[in-house]
Scaffold this active site. Sequence first.
Site, PDB file in Angstrom:
ATOM      1  N   GLU A 150       0.855  -1.182   0.000  1.00 60.95           N
ATOM      2  CA  GLU A 150       0.000   0.000   0.000  1.00 60.95           C
ATOM      3  C   GLU A 150       0.893   1.235   0.000  1.00 60.95           C
ATOM      4  OE1 GLU A 150      -3.512   2.008   2.784  1.00 60.95           O
ATOM      5  OE2 GLU A 150      -2.244   0.402   3.568  1.00 60.95           O
ATOM      6  N   GLU A 233      -9.355   9.250   6.046  1.00 60.05           N
ATOM      7  CA  GLU A 233      -9.377   8.357   7.191  1.00 60.05           C
ATOM      8  C   GLU A 233      -9.686   9.199   8.426  1.00 60.05           C
ATOM      9  OE1 GLU A 233      -6.510   4.617   6.359  1.00 60.05           O
ATOM     10  OE2 GLU A 233      -5.475   6.457   6.949  1.00 60.05           O
TER      11      GLU A 233
END
Length: 385
Positions: A150, A233
């Site tokens: 990621e 997030e």
Amino acid sequence: MRRAIRAIAATALLAAGSITAFVVAGPAQADTQICEQFGSTTIGGRYVVMNNRWGTSAQQCINVTSTGFGITSQQGTGNTSGAPVSYPAVYYGCHYTNCSPGTVLPMRVSDISSARSSINYTFVSGATYDAAYDIWLDPTPKTDGVNQMEIMIWFNRQGSIQPIGSPVGNTTIGGRNWQVWQGSNGSNNVISYVAPSPLASWDFSVLDFISDVRSRGAITSSWYLTSIQAGFEPWIGGAGLAVNSFSASVNGGGGGGTTPPTTPPTTPPTSTPTTPPAGGASCSVGYSTDTWSNGFVANVTVTNTGSSALNGWTLGFTLPSEQAVTNSWNATLSGSSGALTARNLAWNGGVPAGGSTSFGFQGTYSGSFAAPSAFTLNGSACTRA
């Protein structure tokens, strides 16, 4: 940023095989509100927008427009030393078996001639969050579950939060300076690039970041780009955050990679799992986890240490008390707490001698977190890796 599995999916979208909680709406025409935990819709006939509330049971709603989305309600509260509560995002590519319309991803990195993206954010004050741009890669053309690498680009962060791992230096990419962090969340490796000051919009080459990660030895050119994502997030608050616009384009070159690979299939076969053979097996089990305040993700790797191949497998184990499974991928789990069995799917039942297979699941817990104390494969005890 901490996360276990996005969109379980995850995964997870928080999963690789199936996620029963995933809700897919039709294409967004007029503005569409999504409050379902893993609800999603398509925009522009090209991208997927997902609510992806994976780390809290509190409400989160997003308003999807023709070019992006905004968070209208986010009631969850995350531990700022742990994981966020969600990852609402828009993406191009494949994420936990949900592929955006007409995508050419996954595509081998060596086959990509260009990959560009643009983003325009709206930020808010008084909340704790990061504006996260994700680039996902895997050694295989994986369309179902957690990828091994990621890349995170932090366009902004507010509050006492930090990326996974630790800082390893600074670099210049796309004419901009970035602080680089590197680590693992227990499910995948993460390299994060943190902007020194908020960056509300940018048009850039995705390949520039992929090339930097490759130069660090974290991937090779034979790996596959599986998705490009942009969102937030949030840990605390977040109403008013918005991706106003998002675009991504990936082009192949050299005669390869211009169409999605045909193996493995976009959706894993759903036929009846192979019946495990009678008798035991020689095995070892690796069990890694990522936890936050009231949840966790477990990734289980089963290695065949015997001298003959397995043609079907069933792994038995017992979850400690106060733990419960909410979803799983790459295996069929019977039960949700206490004594469980994980059984292969139709496409991953064969494990050669010395080979391994893996599956995972997401769950909740209270009190102290602990791993299962023992595992059995086809009735025989396994050692711990």
